[in-house]
Design a protein around this motif. Structure first.
Motif, PDB file in Angstrom:
ATOM      1  N   ARG A   1       4.788   0.279  -4.053  1.00  0.00           N
ATOM      2  CA  ARG A   1       5.308   0.507  -5.409  1.00  0.00           C
ATOM      3  C   ARG A   1       4.293   0.041  -6.445  1.00  0.00           C
ATOM      4  N   GLU A   2       3.700  -1.116  -6.186  1.00  0.00           N
ATOM      5  CA  GLU A   2       2.763  -1.670  -7.159  1.00  0.00           C
ATOM      6  C   GLU A   2       1.562  -0.750  -7.367  1.00  0.00           C
TER       7      GLU A   2
ATOM      8  N   THR B   1       6.759  -3.195  -1.407  1.00  0.00           N
ATOM      9  CA  THR B   1       6.401  -3.799  -2.694  1.00  0.00           C
ATOM     10  C   THR B   1       4.988  -3.412  -3.116  1.00  0.00           C
TER      11      THR B   1
ATOM     12  N   TYR C   1      -5.213  -2.097  -1.092  1.00  0.00           N
ATOM     13  CA  TYR C   1      -4.518  -3.131  -1.855  1.00  0.00           C
ATOM     14  C   TYR C   1      -5.423  -4.332  -2.105  1.00  0.00           C
TER      15      TYR C   1
END
Length: 828
Positions: free
Chosen positions: A295-296, A292, A164
């Motif tokens: 999902r991103e 979150t 991420y």
């Protein structure tokens, strides 16, 4: 693959029906079977089994029931849960999200807490590292194209969180080459062997290598390093909740409660905790932030439905396949209506059960039409009330409990949900405790009942306690602001005078503690006196209007705010009105509701007293610490600046003594020689005539002998002043010693011009000098050399020429001028 996907979906769809049948069958046939406890194999299975064996035994003792430990990799855990072979498990957050998405009947009852160097943490992150022998990786983008060792694709800290960070700086996951190792230790070993240039591990792994002596800290460089004061591990990513302890739906409520009690009761010094490397367990964390980012980035389980082969389904999920087949038969025989009815009831029941348990049961229901709000006992006890105190609870009463600064945002979120613009209501807000304190909660809810007119009638939801998280964030933000203030103080000390600097520094303490007033004093213990330095500008502008105050006054007569100086320790008053032994405040002084007053002590002596006051909330130990740190730094910088000023004054004094005559303050011989040399150099660049006058006082010895040295010194001082008045700007008058003076004249002109100027010296000496009741009078013999350039003349030779001319004047009868013009080429 199509058939595999179909069976997977049917299993997900109808699982509640045959799950109930399977659980009942197992209960009837294996009531004494041990609970199956699964732990994710983040290291080798043997190592993880050795670490968590004691925890398994601890849970068995607490539950009074056998517990069997299984150490499984990610795929094995998913299959075991899917096949109902696991009762509870400890997994990483990312794997939990995958299992949660595949198996709706799971819930978190606790979150792991770890400890290092006295700092506890219930959050984790990822570490991106390389060896220091490798080229310096200053930016995250520097790892592009390199081989990165990872343990698995489902790990949170060891893969997905570093991924991420790459995503945030625009690096696709394909920009590096992955080497799959199987566990975190293997990642470190791969980097050490050189199989990979970079490694991804979860936080804490490198520290284990350091502590075991398997790796020296200085061999490692951390890429994209981040630092949080209260987080004790190396870090490259943002922080997310630690490992969850998860139970499956086949575990009854009584066992869940017993598990929760056992986990929360586990102390950090218990052998099971020490062996597992944990400090204990805390209330379930909120894993929504992790969902979150998954999902991103469209990572499992938010990428696609997994496809399973017939062989895998039959081999691993044979019971589920039979259940699906049974459901299909039932559907084909006309029991469709019955099935859907049962499914609807089961879904609603599971929804309610999961909601109550996973959120620790702080629930509420808002009946929109009547305004009635129904809350359970956990909701009321969280705010310090009894359940009966909220009988007849209403929307109006609820709105009074919400912090005014949060209310509008909360209502906007509710309106968006009611208008169909958001799938659920979600908002962070502060609720007022019975003590008056404000506690942070995360409120989530959705419409659960509609009217015949298709308008919402009831919103139901939960509150999750996030006060500790918010408080930790507030403390972290405060410490960052405090550190920034401490870094600014040295700069301010260089650019402001002492009083202004201290006033600005105290205003920083005022802002950091949310105070309305502040003051700062010097304390002189030896004289028992206190000296007001400054009030803050806000204090002077809005609160304090004392007129004609005396900045110095006795310490013993000062009010309670000076108790800190008398006691040599901080004084905190959170209820000034009720505080005993007050001496009152002078007219116009700022009113006090609460305050902190504290001393700065140096060598057991109070040197400064500072204070802040009138914070809306009571002052805390952190406020005291903040004011003390700033005050100590202010005093350190004031003391440093005074020392520097004293050194500068001493240097100036030494320089003056080295270059100027102590009696007349005229330049001495050394400085005069330097100026003559400069004049000679200037003459070589810009031709001009310079003149050097050597003045010796006639009769000075007789004045000294007859009237004493005080009279002689006074005479020299007066004559020196007269010489200064007689010369032009830019000329130099010096005293060589005794009664000898010299004068350097720039751009002297002709001999006649010089004689005119020097005659003023002769007349200045002749004038009587009053001294007490006496009149002192001397004359002067003056030798002048005129130099227009050329030759090898130096300051010493010019002075010798003027000196010889002076002696010629004395031999000619004194009180006269003797001029000598130096010719070019005669200086050698």
């Amino acid at each position: 693959m199509i058939y595999s996907a179909m069976l997977f979906c049917l299993n997900r769809l109808f699982r509640p029906v045959y799950l109930a049948w399977g659980v009942g069958l197992m209960a009837a046939t294996a009531s004494a079977a041990p609970y199956q406890f699964a732990v994710y194999a983040y290291e080798s299975k043997a190592e993880v089994e050795q670490r968590y064996g004691a925890l398994s035994d601890y849970l068995a003792e607490a539950l009074n029931h056998p517990v069997a430990l299984q150490v499984l990799d990610a795929e094995e855990i998913q299959r075991a849960v899917f096949a109902n072979r696991i009762d509870f498990m400890l997994v990483n957050p990312s794997l939990y999200e995958i299992i949660r998405n595949q198996n709706a009947l799971t819930s978190v009852i606790a979150t792991v807490e770890r400890e290092r160097q006295g700092k506890k943490s219930e959050v984790l992150g990822g570490v991106i590292f390389a060896l220091n022998s490798s080229p310096k990786l200053a930016r995250l983008q520097d790892i592009a194209g390199k081989t990165v060792a990872i343990s698995s694709y489902s790990n949170a800290g060891a893969f997905r969180l570093p991924l991420y960070e790459m995503h945030k700086v625009g690096m696709p996951k394909e920009s590096v080459n992955y080497l799959l190792t199987g566990n975190n230790s293997a990642v470190v070993q791969a980097v050490l062997r050189g199989d990979a240039e970079v490694g991804f591990v979860r936080t804490g792994i490198l520290e284990e290598f350091f502590d075991q002596g398997r790796l020296e800290p200085d061999r490692v460089q951390v890429v994209n390093a981040k630092h949080y004061p209260d987080f004790p591990y190396l870090l490259s990513t943002s922080l997310y909740p630690e490992w969850p302890f998860v139970v499956t739906a086949q575990v009854n409520e009584e066992t869940k409660k017993a598990l929760s009690i056992a986990l929360y009761s586990l102390r950090s010094d218990h052998p099971a905790a020490l062996q597992a490397g944990v400090a204990g367990f805390v209330s379930p964390a909120d894993y929504e932030r992790l969902r979150t980012i998954l999902r991103e980035m469209r990572l499992s389980p938010f990428d696609e439905i997994p496809m399973l082969s017939w062989r895998e389904l039959l081999h691993v999920y044979n019971a589920e396949v039979l259940g699906v087949a049974l459901i299909i038969v039932l559907l084909l025989t006309g029991l469709v209506v019955t099935y859907w009815f049962k499914r609807k009831v089961e879904v609603q029941k599971n929804k309610l059960d999961n909601l109550l348990f996973a959120t620790q049961a702080m629930t509420w229901d808002w009946h929109i039409d009547s305004g009635r709000v129904v809350v359970n006992s956990a909701w009321s006890s969280f705010l310090g009330w009894e359940a009966q105190d909220f009988a007849g609870f209403s929307y109006e009463r609820w709105s009074e409990l919400v912090h005014p600064d949060d209310f509008e945002e909360v209502m906007n979120s509710i309106r968006l949900h009611l208008d169909g613009k958001s799938p659920l209501f979600e908002a962070e807000m502060r609720l007022q405790h019975i003590s008056g304190d404000w506690l942070w909660v995360m409120a989530r809810g959705r419409i659960t009942e509609w009217g015949a007119d298709k308008k919402p009638r009831v919103i139901s939801g939960t509150n999750t306690d996030i006060h500790v998280i918010k408080e930790n964030q507030r403390l972290l933000d405060l410490r960052v602001r405090r550190d920034e203030a401490l870094l600014k103080l040295p700069v301010l000390a260089e650019t402001h005078d002492e009083s202004s600097f201290m006033q600005i520094g105290q205003e920083m303490a005022e802002d950091l503690t949310s105070s309305q007033i502040s003051f700062i004093h010097f304390v002189h213990e030896a004289s028992g006196e206190i000296e007001l330095v400054a009030w803050s500008r806000r204090t002077l502008a809005h609160y304090c209007h004392v007129e004609n105050y005396e900045p110095h006054y006795p310490l013993e007569s000062a009010g309670v705010w000076a108790d800190a100086a008398r006691a040599k320790k901080p004084v905190v008053i959170n209820d000034y009105a009720a505080y005993a032994d007050k001496k009152g405040l002078p007219a116009g002084h700022a009113p006090l509701r609460r305050m902190i007053s504290l001393p700065v002590v140096e060598q057991n002596e109070v040197v400064m007293l500072t204070g802040v006051g009138n914070k809306e909330m009571p002052y805390s130990e952190l406020d005291v610490e903040t004011v003390q740190l700033l005050s100590n730094e202010i005093w350190r910088l004031v003391k440093l600046r005074r020392t520097q000023q004293k050194i500068a004054e001493q240097q100036l004094e030494l320089e003056t003594m080295a270059h100027y005559d102590g009696l007349t303050h005229l330049p001495n011989r050394g400085l005069f020689y330097d100026r003559v040399e400069q004049a000679i150099l200037q003459q070589k660049r810009t031709p001009q005539v310079i003149a050097l006058a050597f003045i010796d006082l006639d009769g000075f010895k007789e004045v000294n002998d007859q009237f004493g040295h005080q009279a002689g010194d006074h005479l020299l001082q007066v004559i020196a002043k007269r010489f200064l008045e007689a010369v032009r700007d830019g000329d130099t008058v010096a005293r060589l010693g005794g009664d000898e003076f010299t004068v350097l004249l720039h751009e002297a002109g002709s001999g006649q011009d010089v004689i005119g100027i020097v005659n003023r010296f002769l007349e200045a000496v002749k004038q009587p000098v009053p001294f007490n009741d006496l009149t002192l009078q001397v004359s002067a013999s003056i030798g002048v050399c005129l130099y227009a350039g050329g030759g090898d003349y130096t300051a010493e030779k010019l002075l010798q020429a003027a000196d010889q001319a002076m002696y010629a004047a004395k031999e000619a009868g004194k009180s006269r001028i003797q001029l000598e013009v130096l010719e070019a080429g005669c200086g050698s």
